[in-house]
Motif scaffolding. Structure first.
Motif, short mmCIF file in Angstrom:
data_model
loop_
_atom_site.label_atom_id
_atom_site.label_comp_id
_atom_site.label_asym_id
_atom_site.label_seq_id
_atom_site.Cartn_x
_atom_site.Cartn_y
_atom_site.Cartn_z
N THR A 79 10.56 1.28 -19.58
CA THR A 79 12.14 1.69 -18.96
C THR A 79 12.96 0.72 -17.68
N ASP A 80 13.93 -0.36 -18.21
CA ASP A 80 14.03 -1.12 -16.45
C ASP A 80 15.18 0.12 -15.38
N GLU A 81 15.84 -0.82 -14.58
CA GLU A 81 16.52 0.34 -13.76
C GLU A 81 16.89 1.11 -13.77
N ASN A 82 17.69 0.51 -15.14
CA ASN A 82 19.74 1.15 -15.89
C ASN A 82 18.70 2.15 -17.16
N GLN A 83 17.46 2.33 -16.39
CA GLN A 83 17.40 3.35 -18.01
C GLN A 83 17.24 2.67 -19.92
N GLY A 216 17.60 -8.50 -30.82
CA GLY A 216 18.11 -8.37 -29.41
C GLY A 216 17.15 -8.90 -28.00
N SER A 217 17.26 -9.29 -27.65
CA SER A 217 16.91 -10.27 -26.46
C SER A 217 17.70 -8.99 -24.94
N ASP A 218 16.92 -8.90 -24.19
CA ASP A 218 17.47 -8.90 -22.86
C ASP A 218 17.19 -9.91 -21.51
N ASP A 219 17.83 -10.31 -21.12
CA ASP A 219 18.07 -12.29 -20.54
C ASP A 219 17.34 -11.27 -19.18
N GLU A 220 17.48 -10.06 -18.24
CA GLU A 220 16.64 -10.29 -17.86
C GLU A 220 15.45 -9.91 -17.53
N ALA A 221 15.55 -8.89 -18.58
CA ALA A 221 13.96 -8.88 -19.25
C ALA A 221 12.75 -9.93 -19.53
N VAL A 222 13.44 -10.54 -20.22
CA VAL A 222 13.02 -11.83 -20.62
C VAL A 222 12.71 -12.87 -19.23
N SER A 223 13.61 -12.97 -18.13
CA SER A 223 12.99 -14.02 -16.93
C SER A 223 11.96 -13.05 -16.27
N ALA A 224 11.75 -11.62 -16.18
CA ALA A 224 10.90 -10.73 -15.85
C ALA A 224 10.05 -11.12 -16.17
N TYR A 225 9.72 -11.77 -17.73
CA TYR A 225 8.27 -11.51 -18.24
C TYR A 225 7.69 -12.82 -17.84
#
Length: 442
Positions: A79-83, A216-225
């Protein structure tokens, strides 16, 4: 087919069974060696979608194989910082093991992997009154913290990667008579001796495996990966890190139907929109299309066009002439407390030698053409025998894997209540299910 017509169908099915009991099915999962396999499944089968009867599945292990062209990773969730829930691939490799136990399955129906339906009963006789949304009853098969006993069907998320080329992804078998590829079989009663009955069970023909491709993809999650130590240098892009695109619209969904030309004699009068199964169409070797439930009123949709149809698989002796029951007896001599489940686990990598895999119909479009011509929802054996077969359904691909793009896929396992073969007298069996995923050059 409208809900009113279905009432007659369910009344017929209920009359076929006399064994009371809550409709449930338990399932356990494990996977390894890049080959998707469900093993050790206990099943008690009855007429589904009646108050007192239903198939029951208990115990599954799964392996996944990409035939050296596709790599596999487990799904990791946080779960990211935005839940928001974020999915990322674990470590890619040629083998993958997933475990779970205690999941309860009851027959459901779906046409797209997003909308799921279960029956609703009422009245003193428990008559079918309609269908209800069952999507919320999906259970994550890797959840070991509880809740597995509450669901109707199970799902597992995995990641697939093609390191070197673009591929169409198919469910497949190997060359004729090889020990490679997909199948679903009933495990015979190996404790009964060498003369064990090796007949297929109806549950092996009503199990379905579905593949839902997530985009579906989350740009921030991809960058973090890509900034983490978890990143694989072969991965250049990710698809499926979030579930935000799940708005109820159909995405890429395909179905694997094993043992499609095997039928249980108890369902000889199964009714379809447009007609009934005739004895000729229902004889072993014919085909009956699945009319999946698509509304609470009982409307149905033929899902043949998105289905990879496999002919019947069967047990056989291995290359040395030994059958599975004989092998079990030899193994049991050295065990303190021998069980069939323990035996299947111990020799899981040898089981392929005992299975003759059914071939896939090469063209699902050719099958749907025959169904359209017949107008009864069935194809008789003679016409089925004339259809070409191959190692995969060439016109039913799970997805197109782009080179170096990690793709999350959700795999569903369920009992398709709209399958005509989901009708049988009560019994308890085990199933062995194996799914092989193969890449075809585009």
């Amino acid at each position: 087919m409208r809900g009113r017509d279905l009432l007659q169908l369910w009344k017929h099915r209920k009359a076929l069974s006399s064994s009371p009991g809550k409709p449930t099915a338990k399932l356990a999962w494990a996977a390894g060696l890049a080959l998707l396999s469900l093993t050790m499944v206990s099943v008690g089968t009855y007429a589904w979608m009646s108050v007192s009867t239903s198939p029951v599945i208990d115990g599954v292990s799964v392996m996944i194989s990409g035939r050296s062209t596709i790599q596999i990773a487990a799904d990791t969730v946080y779960t990211d910082e935005n839940q928001n829930t974020v999915h990322l691939p674990g470590e890619f490799g040629d083998s993958l093991t997933l475990t779970s136990s205690g999941a309860v399955l009851t027959p459901v129906s779906t046409a797209d992997g997003l909308n799921w339906f279960q029956p609703v009963y009422g009245g003193s006789l428990g008559e079918l009154t309609g269908f209800a949304d069952a999507a919320a009853l999906a259970v994550d098969g890797t959840d070991e913290d509880g809740g597995l006993g509450d669901g109707c069907f199970v799902y597992y998320d995995i990641w697939l990667l093609s390191p070197g080329a673009d591929y169409d992804l198919h469910i497949s078998v190997g060359e004729e008579d090889s020990a490679d590829g997909s199948y679903v079989l009933s495990v015979p009663d190996l404790t009964a001796g060498d003369e064990t009955d090796y007949q297929l069970d109806a549950s092996a023909a009503s199990v379905r495996v579905g593949f839902l491709v997530l985009s579906g993809s989350d740009d921030e999650a991809v960058s973090a990966y890509f900034a983490s130590n978890q990143a694989d240098e072969q991965v250049q892009a990710l698809q499926g890190t979030s579930d935000e695109d799940w708005s109820g619209e159909t995405t890429d969904f395909t179905i694997y139907e094993p043992n499609a030309d095997w039928h249980d004699a108890s369902a000889e009068s199964y009714t379809y929109a447009g007609g009934e199964l005739t004895s000729a169409a229902y004889a072993s070797g014919g085909y009956a299309a699945t009319q999946a439930i698509v509304s609470a009123e009982g409307d149905t949709e033929d899902v043949t066009a998105i289905t990879a149809v496999q002919l019947t698989s069967a047990w056989r002796e291995d290359s040395s002439g030994v059958n599975l029951a004989t092998q079990y007896n030899v193994w049991a001599l050295n065990q303190t407390n021998p069980t069939v489940s323990g035996f299947l686990s111990a020799i899981q990598y040898q089981l392929d030698d005992y299975v003759k895999r059914g071939r896939f119909l090469q063209s699902t479009a050719a099958l749907t053409g025959l169904l359209d011509s017949a107008g009864t929802g069935t194809v008789e054996k003679e016409a089925m025998d004339a259809l070409a077969t191959s190692g995969a359904a060439g016109d039913v691909a799970i997805t197109q894997l782009e080179a170096q793009t990690a793709q999350r896929i959700r795999i569903f396992i369920w009992l398709e209540g709209q399958d005509a073969d989901c009708v049988s007298q009560a019994q308890t069996v085990q199933l062995l299910v194996r799914l092989e995923l193969a890449g075809e050059s585009q």
